[in-house]
Design a protein around this motif. Structure first.
Motif, PDB file in Angstrom:
ATOM      1  N   ALA A   1       0.854  -1.190   0.000  1.00 40.63           N
ATOM      2  CA  ALA A   1       0.000   0.000   0.000  1.00 40.63           C
ATOM      3  C   ALA A   1       0.886   1.235   0.000  1.00 40.63           C
ATOM      4  N   ALA A   2       0.524   2.206  -0.816  1.00 39.76           N
ATOM      5  CA  ALA A   2       1.258   3.474  -0.838  1.00 39.76           C
ATOM      6  C   ALA A   2       0.706   4.372   0.260  1.00 39.76           C
ATOM      7  N   LEU A   3       1.588   5.113   0.916  1.00 33.11           N
ATOM      8  CA  LEU A   3       1.164   6.053   1.950  1.00 33.11           C
ATOM      9  C   LEU A   3       0.603   7.334   1.344  1.00 33.11           C
ATOM     10  N   ALA A   4       0.906   7.569   0.083  1.00 33.68           N
ATOM     11  CA  ALA A   4       0.368   8.718  -0.654  1.00 33.68           C
ATOM     12  C   ALA A   4       0.571   8.461  -2.139  1.00 33.68           C
ATOM     13  N   ASP A   5      -0.313   9.100  -2.947  1.00 36.40           N
ATOM     14  CA  ASP A   5      -0.151   9.032  -4.417  1.00 36.40           C
ATOM     15  C   ASP A   5      -0.048   7.599  -4.965  1.00 36.40           C
ATOM     16  N   PRO A   6      -1.129   6.793  -4.837  1.00 37.00           N
ATOM     17  CA  PRO A   6      -2.473   7.102  -4.346  1.00 37.00           C
ATOM     18  C   PRO A   6      -2.595   6.917  -2.833  1.00 37.00           C
ATOM     19  N   GLU A   7      -3.670   7.476  -2.274  1.00 33.76           N
ATOM     20  CA  GLU A   7      -3.919   7.358  -0.848  1.00 33.76           C
ATOM     21  C   GLU A   7      -4.201   5.885  -0.494  1.00 33.76           C
ATOM     22  N   PRO A   8      -3.809   5.457   0.714  1.00 33.27           N
ATOM     23  CA  PRO A   8      -4.062   4.062   1.113  1.00 33.27           C
ATOM     24  C   PRO A   8      -5.553   3.773   1.221  1.00 33.27           C
ATOM     25  N   ARG A   9      -5.945   2.584   0.821  1.00 30.99           N
ATOM     26  CA  ARG A   9      -7.344   2.144   0.862  1.00 30.99           C
ATOM     27  C   ARG A   9      -7.471   1.096   1.960  1.00 30.99           C
ATOM     28  N   ALA A  10      -7.848   1.560   3.149  1.00 28.10           N
ATOM     29  CA  ALA A  10      -7.827   0.703   4.332  1.00 28.10           C
ATOM     30  C   ALA A  10      -8.735  -0.515   4.179  1.00 28.10           C
TER      31      ALA A  10
END
Length: 347
Positions: free
Chosen positions: A133-142
């Motif tokens: 999961a990316a922490l930004a760019d894109p935003e995380p999708r929990a």
């Protein structure tokens, strides 16, 4: 014509039975395949499978094979341990046959949607699911992360959170969400050597899953020089990544000192195409609960048919929290995973 009279006389050609197709007599004996060789499926592409033989080095070519007819509709997937006959030289234009598929130790499965009865096997015989999961760019999708964790627990695999692009945002908030579940995590930054990730994968068979654009293929290229996995950016309008990988691919993980991989001694990684949904129609609440022995024991006090949700009357989990036998944060996390099974499949 009188009833019982023959339509044709003995002199007519139609009087005689048509010749029957010659067939070999049936037998209950099955081939022993004593000359079959062992291998592992590295890639599946439109009915053709690439198999690495067990007695070959990592530098030797893989063997192209197809599934033998006696296997019927049985799926053969990346990670399967198989036996092959035929031409196993790996030369161009050769084709072997997979005649046996070994018993699987784990099976990572997903469905297209939560109400889809058709299961899709992602990979077999892996022992670690790496949720990228990316922490930004894109935003995380929990909620997509939650669903991947549910699939890992259901498959009997150890989960690992791999948080990329830590140079853009802090991992603290996202990590806190999963701390009560005891999910381990590692972070990577763009342009830096992913040493922490490599250490977490060493000696394991790890499957990397995550949505497009989180840096999964970039990470694979950094871990396995020469992998040449195509990378892509993030759509500025939708905030989601573009699909680059189209097929799962299993790769041997090189040693930390850069030495060539030796029969997967240092581990294997399976890069999978980016996902936008993770259906869990095949996972029941009880299946998930069994992955948490302490909570499973507490749920023994539940009434019959309890779904273990926060709204469930007389749930044994609430009683366990009130008596101090389990942590409330852990119950809340489990209930979030249970809720993820039945909503927002595509998030």
């Amino acid at each position: 014509m009188a009833r019982g009279a023959r339509r044709y006389g003995e002199e007519d050609q139609e009087h005689y039975d048509r010749p029957r197709r010659r067939t070999r007599p049936r037998t209950k004996e099955r081939p022993s395949y004593d000359d079959a060789v062992d291998g592992t499926v590295m890639r599946v592409d439109r009915g053709r499978l690439r198999v690495r033989l067990a007695d070959r080095s990592a530098d030797d070519p893989t063997v192209t094979a197809m599934k033998a007819r006696p296997l019927g509709r049985k799926a053969v997937v990346v990670g399967d341990r198989v036996r092959l006959v035929g031409d196993v030289s790996g030369d161009d234009g050769t084709l072997a046959r997979i005649v046996e598929v070994g018993e699987r130790t784990t099976t990572l499965r997903r469905t297209a949607d939560d109400d889809d009865p058709v299961e899709r096997i992602v990979v077999a015989n892996a022992d670690q699911l790496v949720v990228v999961a990316a922490l930004a760019d894109p935003e995380p999708r929990a909620r997509l992360i939650d669903r991947a964790l549910v699939a890992a627990y259901d498959a009997g695999m150890d989960p690992l959170l791999c948080l990329t692009k830590a140079d853009l945002a802090s991992p603290d908030e996202l990590v806190a969400t999963y701390r009560s579940l005891g999910v381990p995590w590692v972070v990577s930054r763009r342009g830096e050597d992913p040493a922490a990730v490599r250490d977490a994968l060493a000696g394991r068979v790890s499957v990397l899953v995550g949505p497009s654009g989180v840096g999964k293929s970039t990470l694979v290229n950094a871990l396995v020089p020469g992998a040449d996995r195509e990378t892509g950016g993030v759509n500025a309008v939708t905030g989601r990544g573009r699909h680059t990988s189209t097929q799962a691919l299993m790769l041997p993980l090189p040693a930390a000192d850069g030495a060539a991989p030796d029969e997967g001694r240092d581990g294997w990684i399976v890069d999978t195409p980016g996902i936008r949904s993770f259906g869990l129609a095949h996972v029941s609440p009880d299946d998930l609960l069994r992955s948490f022995p302490d909570l499973d024991e507490a749920a023994a006090d539940c009434s019959r048919g309890c779904d273990h949700s926060a709204e469930a009357p007389e749930c044994g989990l609430d009683l366990a929290v009130a008596e101090g036998r389990v942590e409330p944060e852990r119950v809340d996390s489990l209930r979030r995973l249970l809720a993820a099974r039945v909503r927002d499949a595509g998030d």
